[in-house]
Design an enzyme around this catalytic site. Structure first.
Site, mmCIF file in Angstrom:
data_model
loop_
_atom_site.group_PDB
_atom_site.id
_atom_site.type_symbol
_atom_site.label_atom_id
_atom_site.label_comp_id
_atom_site.label_asym_id
_atom_site.label_seq_id
_atom_site.Cartn_x
_atom_site.Cartn_y
_atom_site.Cartn_z
ATOM 1 N N CYS A 43 -31.944 -99.617 4.246
ATOM 2 C CA CYS A 43 -32.698 -98.366 4.125
ATOM 3 C C CYS A 43 -32.188 -97.519 2.957
ATOM 4 C CB CYS A 43 -32.601 -97.586 5.434
ATOM 5 S SG CYS A 43 -33.531 -96.057 5.377
ATOM 6 N N CYS A 48 -36.008 -97.704 2.400
ATOM 7 C CA CYS A 48 -36.697 -96.411 2.552
ATOM 8 C C CYS A 48 -36.382 -95.403 1.451
ATOM 9 C CB CYS A 48 -36.307 -95.743 3.873
ATOM 10 S SG CYS A 48 -35.669 -96.793 5.167
ATOM 11 N N LYS A 51 -37.170 -96.392 -2.275
ATOM 12 C CA LYS A 51 -38.627 -96.550 -2.288
ATOM 13 C C LYS A 51 -39.328 -95.196 -2.363
ATOM 14 C CE LYS A 51 -40.675 -96.345 1.419
ATOM 15 N NZ LYS A 51 -41.052 -97.100 2.580
ATOM 16 N N TYR A 177 -46.685 -103.011 4.967
ATOM 17 C CA TYR A 177 -46.491 -101.700 4.361
ATOM 18 C C TYR A 177 -45.677 -101.769 3.081
ATOM 19 C CZ TYR A 177 -41.697 -101.034 6.195
ATOM 20 O OH TYR A 177 -40.354 -101.136 6.448
ATOM 21 N N GLU A 181 -47.041 -100.267 -0.401
ATOM 22 C CA GLU A 181 -46.281 -99.189 -1.054
ATOM 23 C C GLU A 181 -45.914 -99.545 -2.491
ATOM 24 O OE1 GLU A 181 -44.167 -97.216 2.891
ATOM 25 O OE2 GLU A 181 -43.077 -98.754 1.795
ATOM 26 N N HIS A 436 -54.639 -72.360 8.978
ATOM 27 C CA HIS A 436 -55.717 -72.417 7.993
ATOM 28 C C HIS A 436 -55.255 -71.866 6.644
ATOM 29 C CE1 HIS A 436 -59.856 -72.733 6.760
ATOM 30 N NE2 HIS A 436 -59.781 -71.519 6.258
ATOM 31 N N GLU A 441 -55.085 -78.968 10.381
ATOM 32 C CA GLU A 441 -55.812 -78.215 11.411
ATOM 33 C C GLU A 441 -56.987 -79.015 11.970
ATOM 34 O OE1 GLU A 441 -57.979 -74.626 10.138
ATOM 35 O OE2 GLU A 441 -57.935 -75.375 8.081
HETATM 36 C C1 LIG Z 1 -38.469 -102.071 0.791
HETATM 37 C C2 LIG Z 1 -38.229 -101.537 2.188
HETATM 38 C C3 LIG Z 1 -38.705 -100.283 2.525
HETATM 39 C C4 LIG Z 1 -38.470 -99.776 3.781
HETATM 40 N N1 LIG Z 1 -38.970 -98.528 4.080
HETATM 41 C C5 LIG Z 1 -38.749 -97.998 5.303
HETATM 42 C C6 LIG Z 1 -39.219 -96.698 5.619
HETATM 43 O O1 LIG Z 1 -39.859 -96.026 4.796
HETATM 44 N N2 LIG Z 1 -38.951 -96.196 6.847
HETATM 45 C C7 LIG Z 1 -38.246 -96.903 7.781
HETATM 46 O O2 LIG Z 1 -38.014 -96.405 8.877
HETATM 47 N N3 LIG Z 1 -37.798 -98.158 7.521
HETATM 48 C C8 LIG Z 1 -38.038 -98.711 6.303
HETATM 49 N N4 LIG Z 1 -37.560 -99.967 6.018
HETATM 50 C C9 LIG Z 1 -36.883 -100.734 7.088
HETATM 51 C C10 LIG Z 1 -35.436 -100.300 7.231
HETATM 52 O O3 LIG Z 1 -34.790 -100.432 5.988
HETATM 53 C C11 LIG Z 1 -34.746 -101.156 8.283
HETATM 54 O O4 LIG Z 1 -35.483 -101.096 9.484
HETATM 55 C C12 LIG Z 1 -33.329 -100.678 8.569
HETATM 56 O O5 LIG Z 1 -32.558 -100.684 7.404
HETATM 57 C C13 LIG Z 1 -32.690 -101.579 9.639
HETATM 58 O O6 LIG Z 1 -31.355 -101.216 9.831
HETATM 59 P P1 LIG Z 1 -30.318 -102.306 10.322
HETATM 60 O O7 LIG Z 1 -29.060 -101.555 10.626
HETATM 61 O O8 LIG Z 1 -30.898 -103.151 11.369
HETATM 62 O O9 LIG Z 1 -30.114 -103.273 9.084
HETATM 63 P P2 LIG Z 1 -29.753 -102.996 7.567
HETATM 64 O O10 LIG Z 1 -29.982 -101.588 7.186
HETATM 65 O O11 LIG Z 1 -30.473 -104.051 6.819
HETATM 66 O O12 LIG Z 1 -28.195 -103.239 7.494
HETATM 67 C C14 LIG Z 1 -27.640 -104.502 7.690
HETATM 68 C C15 LIG Z 1 -26.397 -104.610 6.845
HETATM 69 O O13 LIG Z 1 -25.653 -105.746 7.250
HETATM 70 C C16 LIG Z 1 -25.063 -106.337 6.111
HETATM 71 N N5 LIG Z 1 -24.760 -107.725 6.458
HETATM 72 C C17 LIG Z 1 -25.623 -108.717 6.752
HETATM 73 N N6 LIG Z 1 -24.948 -109.844 7.098
HETATM 74 C C18 LIG Z 1 -23.628 -109.532 7.040
HETATM 75 C C19 LIG Z 1 -22.427 -110.250 7.309
HETATM 76 N N7 LIG Z 1 -22.467 -111.521 7.742
HETATM 77 N N8 LIG Z 1 -21.246 -109.625 7.131
HETATM 78 C C20 LIG Z 1 -21.190 -108.340 6.702
HETATM 79 N N9 LIG Z 1 -22.291 -107.599 6.450
HETATM 80 C C21 LIG Z 1 -23.497 -108.194 6.632
HETATM 81 C C22 LIG Z 1 -26.121 -106.175 5.034
HETATM 82 O O14 LIG Z 1 -25.559 -106.234 3.745
HETATM 83 C C23 LIG Z 1 -26.670 -104.791 5.362
HETATM 84 O O15 LIG Z 1 -26.024 -103.766 4.637
HETATM 85 C C24 LIG Z 1 -37.753 -100.514 4.751
HETATM 86 C C25 LIG Z 1 -37.263 -101.789 4.411
HETATM 87 C C26 LIG Z 1 -37.498 -102.296 3.147
HETATM 88 C C27 LIG Z 1 -36.971 -103.647 2.801
#
Ligand SMILES: Cc1cc2nc3c(=O)[nH]c(=O)nc-3n(C[C@H](O)[C@H](O)[C@H](O)COP(=O)(O)OP(=O)(O)OC[C@H]3O[C@@H](n4cnc5c(N)ncnc54)[C@H](O)[C@@H]3O)c2cc1C
Length: 452
Positions: A43, A48, A51, A177, A181, A436, A441
């Site tokens: 994110c 997010c 973006k 999405y 976007e 308004h 609204e």
């Molecule tokens: C282009 C794009 C736009 C988005 N826009 C939105 C939005 O506008 N609004 C919204 O709500 N959501 C949005 N999302 C979705 C949102 O980013 C995810 O839902 C959110 O980041 C999920 O969080 P998470 O903690 O599950 O995983 P992540 O945020 O993906 O975090 C997982 C982390 O784990 C790390 N990792 C993975 N494997 C390992 C490992 N083996 N050892 C150590 N580290 C590891 C990765 O490097 C990463 O940093 C978007 C996603 C993308 C790709």
């Protein structure tokens, strides 16, 4: 009792992992976290946040054009991609430091590197083995590319944030999405954009009126939208340009092809199957409503569980997990009526049931809908329309869903989502006085059913 190095080991420093680790540490747990890339996760680093910054940048194009109707003469405009990306990177760097700090200030130990399980209670990262009483998998997801010849020439959202130059001609693949976007971002910044999707209509899962309305609007904005279109192969010419061959025998010449065709959970190589953690067919960790996996002390939150893949949901799941396991406050994350936005141009906001979902679950559904020209465009002359729609259960009068396409749709629907969560009726909406003149609204002045 077995003594572990830490009470909780969090794998993944993204939205869900950061929240879970920080809250667990606040409850007194000894916490460690591993992050293989950058703290903040998808994110903050390549989702997010960057973006939305690119969306802001691309919206200026409309602003400059619309200004004339309000008496402004805007001089020559030009856009510098490298400056935008550098400024965006600076901001992302600042946020990354904040996220890492959240852990460290909470007393958690951070490890930089890729982690994997060596047994059910031992994590290996950066050449060290750390034992933990509880392990949280919060590793998120990764973009996947379509399996066609030349797919290696495609970029995904990961690379789109760091392109050295703005591609003049871009094909975005997909109808979700992220695809919509990025098509809007590149289009607003002046690239020639084709959005190619093999399904019937963009934004599967959203209300059909929203999908059709947005499709019409993005075509008006100059995007070459091609639905029901298969892709066959991608080739590179000697001058570096690309040629995307389509199923109907035609092709599109372009400078970049961005695959936004889906994401898969990051579970490969983590060692989960070997310790008995069940994965589903897509590789997502299977969890119950407590985010508990098939192994009692291993939990998973966020995109790696492939429930609702949004940041606020991952945060809620991580927080509920930490309160339950370390705070003596058992609670589950609530996945009902999660609002969401698409930062397309114009944007979409949506909460609750679509008309189709409501008709499946309720015997009688009333639909209220309006489409109108925003006040701003009476003078700007822009041919853009707003769509607003309420889906109501005829028997109880409860508003089951609210959907909008138009400026600030995400901001507006966030407020409406509170009403829907509080089980407001259509009569409650009608009893609310409008502000308004706003577009919002209209949500409290929708008088006539368009369909029952
Ligand atoms: C282009 C794009 C736009 C988005 N826009 C939105 C939005 O506008 N609004 C919204 O709500 N959501 C949005 N999302 C979705 C949102 O980013 C995810 O839902 C959110 O980041 C999920 O969080 P998470 O903690 O599950 O995983 P992540 O945020 O993906 O975090 C997982 C982390 O784990 C790390 N990792 C993975 N494997 C390992 C490992 N083996 N050892 C150590 N580290 C590891 C990765 O490097 C990463 O940093 C978007 C996603 C993308 C790709």
């Amino acid at each position: 009792m077995t003594q572990y190095d830490v009470d909780l080991f969090v794998i993944g420093g993204g939205s869900g992992g950061v929240r879970a680790g920080r809250i667990a540490a606040g409850h007194g747990a000894r916490v460690a976290v591993a992050e293989e890339y950058r703290y903040g996760g998808t994110c903050v680093i390549r989702g997010c946040v960057p973006k939305k910054l690119l969306v802001y940048a691309s919206e200026y194009a409309h602003g400059f054009q619309d200004a004339a109707g309000f008496g402004w003469s805007v001089g020559d405009t030009s856009f510098d991609w490298a400056r935008l990306i550098a400024n965006k990177d600076k901001e992302i760097g600042r946020l990354e430091r904040i996220y890492r700090g959240l852990f460290e200030n909470a007393g958690a130990k951070t490890y930089d590197g890729r982690a994997r399980l060596v047994d059910a209670h031992t994590v290996e990262v950066a050449g060290q083995q750390i034992t933990a009483g509880t392990i949280l998998i919060a590793t998120g997801g990764t973009p996947v590319k379509p399996e066609i010849p030349g797919a290696e020439l495609m970029i995904t959202s990961n690379e789109a944030f760091h392109l050295p130059e703005q591609p003049k001609r871009v094909v975005v693949l997909g109808g979700g999405y992220i695809a919509v976007e990025f098509a809007g971002i590149f289009n607003g910044l002046g690239s020639q954009v084709s959005l190619v999707y093999r399904g019937e209509q963009i934004l599967r899962g959203f209300d059909d009126d929203v999908r059709n309305h947005l499709a019409a609007e993005i075509v008006k904005s100059g995007i070459d939208l091609r639905v029901k279109t298969d892709i066959v192969k991608l080739e590179q010419a000697t001058d570096g340009s690309l040629l995307l061959h389509l199923g109907d025998g035609s092709s599109i010449a372009c400078d970049a092809v961005m695959a936004a065709t889906g994401r898969k959970p990051n579970t490969q190589g983590l060692g989960l199957e070997a310790v008995g953690v069940a994965l589903d067919a897509d590789g997502a960790v299977q969890v119950d409503a407590w985010s508990q996996s098939s192994v009692k002390h291993i939990y998973a939150v966020g995109d790696v569980t492939n429930r609702i893949n949004l940041t606020p949901v991952a945060i809620r799941e991580g927080h509920a997990f930490a309160d339950t396991v370390f705070g003596n406050r058992p609670r589950q994350a609530d996945h009902a009526d999660v609002p969401s936005a698409v930062f397309s141009q114009p944007p979409v906001g949506s909460v609750g049931l679509t008309e189709a979902q409501a008709r499946q679950r309720y015997s009688a559904v009333d639909i209220y809908r309006t489409s109108f020209k925003p006040m701003r465009h009476t003078l700007s002359g822009r041919d853009e329309r707003i769509l607003m729609k309420l889906v109501v259960d005829a028997a109880s009068d409860r508003v089951l869903g609210a959907h909008m396409v138009g400026p600030e749709a995400g901001e507006i629907i966030q407020g409406i989502a509170i009403a829907i969560k509080a089980k407001a009726t259509k009569a409650d909406f009608d009893a609310t006085v409008g502000i308004h003149p706003t577009a919002a609204e209209e949500f409290v002045t929708l008088r006539e059913k368009v369909k029952a």
